[in-house]
Design an enzyme around this catalytic site. Sequence first.
Site, PDB file in Angstrom:
ATOM      1  CD  GLU A 213       3.565   2.859   1.438  1.00  0.00           C
ATOM      2  OE1 GLU A 213       3.596   1.804   0.791  1.00  0.00           O
ATOM      3  OE2 GLU A 213       3.514   2.870   2.691  1.00  0.00           O
TER       4      GLU A 213
ATOM      5  CE  LYS B 165       5.822  -1.700   0.610  1.00  0.00           C
ATOM      6  NZ  LYS B 165       4.501  -1.281   1.152  1.00  0.00           N
TER       7      LYS B 165
ATOM      8  CB  CYS C   2       5.938   1.189   4.000  1.00  0.00           C
ATOM      9  SG  CYS C   2       4.687   1.044   5.317  1.00  0.00           S
TER      10      CYS C   2
END
Length: 373
Positions: free
Chosen positions: A66, A196, A237
């Site tokens: 990321e 995301k 993440c």
Amino acid sequence: SVLLSSLYMDKATTAMSIPTSTTRAISRIAIAQLRSTRNKHTNLINIAKTAGWAKRDGAKMLFLPECLGFIGDSAEQTVLNADPSIEVQMKNSNDDVLPMNSFREALAATIESCSQSDDEQQSDDNNIINEVEGPIESIVAELRFIAQQSKLWISGGGVHTAATSTTAGDATSPSKIYNTHVIIDEKGKITSFYHKIHLFDVSIPGKVNLKESNTTAPGQTLVVCDSPIGKLALTICYDMRFPEMYVELVQRGGAKVILIPSAFTVPTGIAHWHALLRARAIESQCYVIAAAQVGRHNEKRKSYGHSLAYDPWGELLADAGGYENDSQDGGGDELSPVNVPSIVTCDIDLDLVQSVRERMPIQQHRESSDFTF
């Protein structure tokens, strides 16, 4: 239990009794560890180094963390330095060779130099270009160029991209962007992308105070895509803390390999990184690949590290190292507890996914379960 002991012994001694065959689909991968900063040129040169090492080691695909191309000192910097929208970039993506310029010449030279380096060498030397300038079209465009030069598929685990009027709803304000995971094939074509979904809004007094939603709009769509190493589930993440998401990616999406590129904080990494990733691998019966940022990015932010991979049985295949406690300064680069950039490599064996799922069919059991409060 006897059953669990038997399964474990089978895995440990006979690779879950997978028949040996010349047709087994085993693929070498490389997982990068970076310490990105606000210097895009240096960040991209470091990515080119990892691509060269991956090529040298026979990998089919390179996995990047990321925030791979830019970590700024403020939210405002992040917004101002975001890439054009990925939807537009994908529309313009094709197999054509991207044109050379002075900076791309440096990227190509870096890939070539690192691909010819000693097998144990993963640090800077006089033959590797470090300080360069020149035009950068976009982070994604340069990743496409690196893919073409190295002949690798690339997972660009997190690039900040502008929102578009057709995709973002209320997020089209210039102050809102997406955190985008992009997949690029060896010809430089964008094959898939994911925005995301779960944004990191967390405050731990005296340790962590981050609110991703101040600048980033959440995605709304789960994404699974094909690749040379199997069907990939794209996540980023903080998504790893929501197991129901991975149930959908496996049950409905058919994922065999889960990607969770990250820039994990040190306190949360020490507490939960390995535990969460191993749990996702075991419960999904998938490989989990988690490329990570490590070290100090600026005065406000540092990342935990430990780029790694788990197999579908929950065994750790590779770990690039990182912080072991919150006060650690460590060896290597003074800004990082380990040498960076670096890669770790391992093999993906899709027959192992099948074998684990046949021996312990939890996916079928989940579909057939029926319970109420």
